[in-house]
Design a protein around this motif. Structure first.
Motif, mmCIF file in Angstrom:
data_model
loop_
_atom_site.group_PDB
_atom_site.id
_atom_site.type_symbol
_atom_site.label_atom_id
_atom_site.label_comp_id
_atom_site.label_asym_id
_atom_site.label_seq_id
_atom_site.Cartn_x
_atom_site.Cartn_y
_atom_site.Cartn_z
ATOM 1 N N HIS A 663 -4.610 11.870 1.721
ATOM 2 C CA HIS A 663 -4.304 10.853 0.865
ATOM 3 C C HIS A 663 -3.391 9.643 0.360
ATOM 4 N N LEU A 664 -1.935 9.546 2.154
ATOM 5 C CA LEU A 664 -0.681 9.469 1.747
ATOM 6 C C LEU A 664 -1.168 7.917 2.747
ATOM 7 N N ALA A 665 -1.915 8.551 3.788
ATOM 8 C CA ALA A 665 -2.303 7.682 4.281
ATOM 9 C C ALA A 665 -3.103 6.289 4.065
ATOM 10 N N LYS A 666 -4.271 6.792 2.784
ATOM 11 C CA LYS A 666 -4.997 6.076 1.797
ATOM 12 C C LYS A 666 -4.216 4.654 1.464
ATOM 13 N N ARG A 667 -2.994 5.396 0.603
ATOM 14 C CA ARG A 667 -2.272 5.349 -0.577
ATOM 15 C C ARG A 667 -1.609 3.933 0.672
ATOM 16 N N PHE A 668 -0.851 3.918 1.508
ATOM 17 C CA PHE A 668 0.109 3.274 2.392
ATOM 18 C C PHE A 668 -0.999 1.617 3.024
ATOM 19 N N TYR A 669 -2.608 1.954 3.282
ATOM 20 C CA TYR A 669 -3.509 1.177 3.789
ATOM 21 C C TYR A 669 -3.600 0.336 2.115
ATOM 22 N N ASP A 670 -3.889 1.086 1.620
ATOM 23 C CA ASP A 670 -4.245 0.218 0.321
ATOM 24 C C ASP A 670 -3.367 -0.659 -0.240
ATOM 25 N N MET A 671 -2.003 0.043 0.027
ATOM 26 C CA MET A 671 -0.401 -1.506 -0.171
ATOM 27 C C MET A 671 -0.619 -2.139 0.121
ATOM 28 N N ALA A 672 -0.694 -1.601 1.752
ATOM 29 C CA ALA A 672 -1.235 -2.804 3.252
ATOM 30 C C ALA A 672 -1.945 -3.865 3.065
ATOM 31 N N ALA A 673 -2.753 -3.513 2.225
ATOM 32 C CA ALA A 673 -4.094 -4.703 1.721
ATOM 33 C C ALA A 673 -3.754 -5.746 0.455
ATOM 34 N N GLU A 674 -2.781 -4.555 -0.278
ATOM 35 C CA GLU A 674 -2.518 -5.644 -1.734
ATOM 36 C C GLU A 674 -1.505 -6.331 -0.915
ATOM 37 N N ALA A 675 0.045 -6.550 -0.331
ATOM 38 C CA ALA A 675 0.952 -6.858 0.551
ATOM 39 C C ALA A 675 0.691 -7.942 1.078
ATOM 40 N N SER A 676 -0.699 -8.025 1.400
ATOM 41 C CA SER A 676 -0.903 -9.177 2.618
ATOM 42 C C SER A 676 -2.753 -9.781 2.836
#
Length: 770
Positions: A663-676
């Protein structure tokens, strides 16, 4: 051979035989004279001239007698005091050889109607220094050498070396061609071989960096050691650098610190800057903000005093890692084709192109060398076309003065007035400077304030800076530190060096603000990094682009020692790519790790991610997932790096250095997509993989028997669910039986047909590839 030459040779031979004074005087013919043991032809001096000399001598004796008659106690005390100080300050010279060997030199002494207060080579062709041991040399003929023959030879050798050095420096300073500079360094090499200190300094650095001489770390080290023994601060600083970076010697931070300290005590500014950075970052010493402040402030004082009205050269900071990661990103350098295009526009009368090229050549940078002559020409063309900006910059050039433009307050004032009348802020600021300092006009603080305010309102940094200075010093206005702070901050946002310097002074002393050593050090560091040594950033970059990675990495390493974050990251990048052969294979990654660490400490995101990578893969250190995770998290939280967020997602997914959590892995992946936006495709693929893994994990965790045991069929399908099931099974069984019967009926009808013979195919292993 002339008589003079013969006698000169005879004199040399006489000196080598150490004859007595009488023998030296006897063997000269009539019409010649002996001067300090060397025979010369008489110049035909008349009796009246000799009488004048005698009368002059008698007058001097009378003066001395009259002075002796002054018996005032105060005078004698003063004279005694002066004599005592003179004895302490200047040791008595003793004559060597000549006619008065061992006797003290008499200063002043009279020779050829001229008084000498120190040893002289006048009257001698061999250049040896001599003195008289009595006042009147002609009368008493008492003399001796001030130096031994060995000392004389050494002095003449040093003079010859100085002459060779000056020739080399003249060629070096007057030529911009590489071939000519190489010739200049050949002269400097010759002077260095003759132990000329400044030439040795020049040559040792050229050998270290590969500037116009072939790079040779070992030879440069030997020269630095020789210079250090002679007490050269430049040599001490450079030897400290070699020990700090481990080039040509075994790395030793303790020795580096000692040499840096001696270099700084000798007044070397780069050594001060290095020590400032070391105390600020705590490298090899206990971290001390106050010590860092002391060193940085001293260097900043010199840099600030060197800033002219037209400003210094532009510091171009290009990161090699960013160029590789983003090839299309503008590095700030202008392509040659683009420069030629602007030059073409300027020649065709494009005023904007003329002003732009004028500014480029005035300050240098972006791949354009500083050239005041071309800047003046472009500004002149644009000014003649009525451009106010060009007029203002011409005013600046005349106000400052240079080899190309003679300093003229009157001409500068004319241009400033023209530009100011057209509302140009540069002209208004220049006019304010004229009234502030009385350049071509009477000093008028009110008018100066007025023009600075007009320039500041239009956002011109010089106007903001000067307005801040007037409020800070209370010139023409009441002292107001808050207003001064406001305008210095505005000017600093425009990148003005003196604004940073003034802000640093205010924070260091707590003037108008709460004292902050940390803020003061950061501001002073910014000023120090604008010094003339920053030009080596571009030299190193050009060396790298020319394929000379060894030269580039050494230059970047020295700048990295001075605290330049760009140099630290560039040195680490070259080492990371293993492009520098002067660094051993086993030392490449550890040294790169060291400089990535220093660059990351100064806030460079890529360096922080690189630190994570090095600990993740074990480059230059042991594999340490927990440390890698910490670096990625810092890059994610502080710099919002999409790469760091993606890496954190991967580590959470795999459970590396942290507890596995999809679940945290998915959260960080989503944050990366939003950041760049660039991260969206890899994030999509990672999420797809994560979905598959999640599904398999879910199925693996489910127990099928437990699922069926918990199902209530009566409740799900009704109380007669078994009848329905039996009916369905019977229907399926009937369908199968009917289908098989039809198959059996079809076979007899086809029995009379001859079956087709299938074509033989080769075995599978022999089939040709499709």
């Amino acid at each position: 051979m002339s008589l003079l030459d013969e006698e000169g040779n005879q004199d040399e031979s006489l000196e080598s035989k150490t004859l007595s004074a009488e023998d030296q005087v006897k063997d000269h013919s009539t019409g010649t004279r002996v001067v300090a043991g060397q025979i010369f032809l008489e110049s035909g001096k008349s009796d009246s001239q000799s009488e004048n000399e005698e009368s002059f001598h008698s007058q001097e004796e009378e003066k001395e007698n009259s002075l002796e008659e002054l018996n005032s106690l105060e005078m004698s005390n003063l004279l005694n005091k002066d004599l005592e100080e003179a004895e302490i300050q200047s040791p008595v010279l003793t004559a060597i050889g000549g006619t008065a060997d061992g006797e003290p030199c008499h200063f002043p002494f009279l020779f050829m109607e001229k008084e000498y207060t120190e040893c002289t080579a006048d009257g001698r062709e061999d250049g040896r220094l001599w003195c008289a041991t009595t006042y009147d040399y002609k009368k008493d003929q008492k003399w001796g050498f001030c130096e031994s023959e060995e000392q004389s030879n050494k002095r003449r050798q040093m003079q010859e070396a100085e002459d060779v050095y000056q020739i080399g420096m003249k060629i070096l300073n007057e030529s911009s061609k590489k071939a000519q500079k190489k010739v200049a360094y050949q002269y400097l090499l010759k002077a260095a071989d003759m132990n000329h200190t400044k030439a040795m300094e020049k040559v040792s650095y050229a050998l270290l960096f590969g500037d116009y001489l072939k790079q040779n770390i070992q030879s440069s080290k030997e020269l630095f050691e020789k210079l250090t023994e002679e007490g050269s601060p430049k040599g001490q600083m450079a030897l400290g650098f070699l020990y700090a970076s481990g080039l040509g010697v075994n790395s030793s931070q303790a020795k580096a610190l000692v040499y840096y300290t001696f270099g700084a005590l000798g007044g070397n500014l780069i050594a001060h800057m290095i020590l400032g950075y070391r105390y600020w970052a705590g490298i090899g010493v206990l971290q001390s903000c106050e010590s860092a402040l002391t060193h940085y402030r001293l260097v900043a004082n010199h840099v600030a005093s060197d800033i002219s009205l037209t400003g210094g050269t532009v510091v171009q900071r290009i990161r090699l890692a960013d160029e590789v990661e983003n090839p299309g990103m503008a590095s700030g350098m202008l392509e040659e084709d683009l420069i030629q295009y602007y030059q073409f526009l300027a020649e065709k009368g494009d005023v904007q192109a003329q002003v732009g090229l004028g500014q480029l050549h005035l300050h240098g940078g972006r791949g354009v060398e500083q050239n005041h002559q071309r800047a003046f020409e472009y500004f002149n063309q644009a000014a003649n076309a009525g451009n106010s900006h060009a007029m203002a910059f011409l005013g600046k050039m005349y106000s400052e003065g240079s080899d190309v433009v003679p300093q003229s307050n009157e001409t500068a004032l004319q241009y400033f007035k023209k530009a100011a009348d057209m509302g140009n802020p540069v002209g208004q600021s220049g006019l304010g400077m004229a009234y502030l300092y009385g350049r071509g006009v009477p000093v008028n603080y009110e008018l100066a304030l007025k023009y600075f305010q007009k320039a500041a309102e239009q956002g011109w940094v010089d106007g903001q800076l000067q307005l801040g200075s007037m409020y800070y010093n209370g010139i023409g206005v009441k002292k107001d530190y808050k207003q001064a702070l406001k305008y210095f901050n505005l000017a600093s946002q425009g990148g003005h060096i003196l604004a940073f310097y003034n802000l640093a002074q205010m924070h260091a002393t707590g003037t108008g603000v709460m004292r902050s050593c940390h803020t003061a050090v950061e501001l002073f560091k910014n000023v120090c990094e604008r010094g003339r040594w920053s030009e080596r950033l571009m030299t190193a970059y050009n060396s790298y682009k020319d394929g000379d990675s060894n030269s580039a990495v050494v230059q970047y390493l020295l700048l990295a020692e001075q605290g330049y974050e760009v140099a630290q990251s560039n040195a680490a990048f070259i080492l990371d790519q293993k492009e520098a052969s002067i660094v051993g294979e086993n030392e490449t990654y550890p040294r790169a790790l060291l400089h990535w660490n220093r660059a990351a400490s100064q806030g460079y995101t890529v360096a922080r991610i690189k630190l994570g990578d090095y600990h993740f893969y074990g480059f230059g250190t042991d594999v340490d997932y927990e440390t890698a995770f910490i670096h990625y998290r810092l890059a994610s939280e502080q710099q919002h790096s999409a790469q760091a967020m993606f890496n954190l997602g991967y580590m959470h997914e795999k459970g590396l250095g942290i507890k596995q959590d999809i679940h945290l892995a998915k959260r960080f992946y989503d944050m990366a997509a939003e950041a760049s936006p660039d991260a969206q495709v890899p994030v999509f693929l990672a999420l797809c993989k994560l979905g598959v893994i999640y599904s398999l994990q879910y199925i693996r965790e489910i127990n099928i028997r437990e699922v069926f045991s918990h199902i209530d069929m009566d409740q799900l399908l009704g109380p007669e669910w078994d009848l329905y099931l039996m009916t369905i099974i019977a229907l399926l069984l009937g369908t199968i039986i009917a289908y098989r019967q039809r198959q059996h009926q079809a076979i007899p009808r086809a029995a009379g047909l001859r079956p087709a013979v299938p074509q033989q195919e080769p075995p599978p292993e022999h089939q040709p590839p499709q």
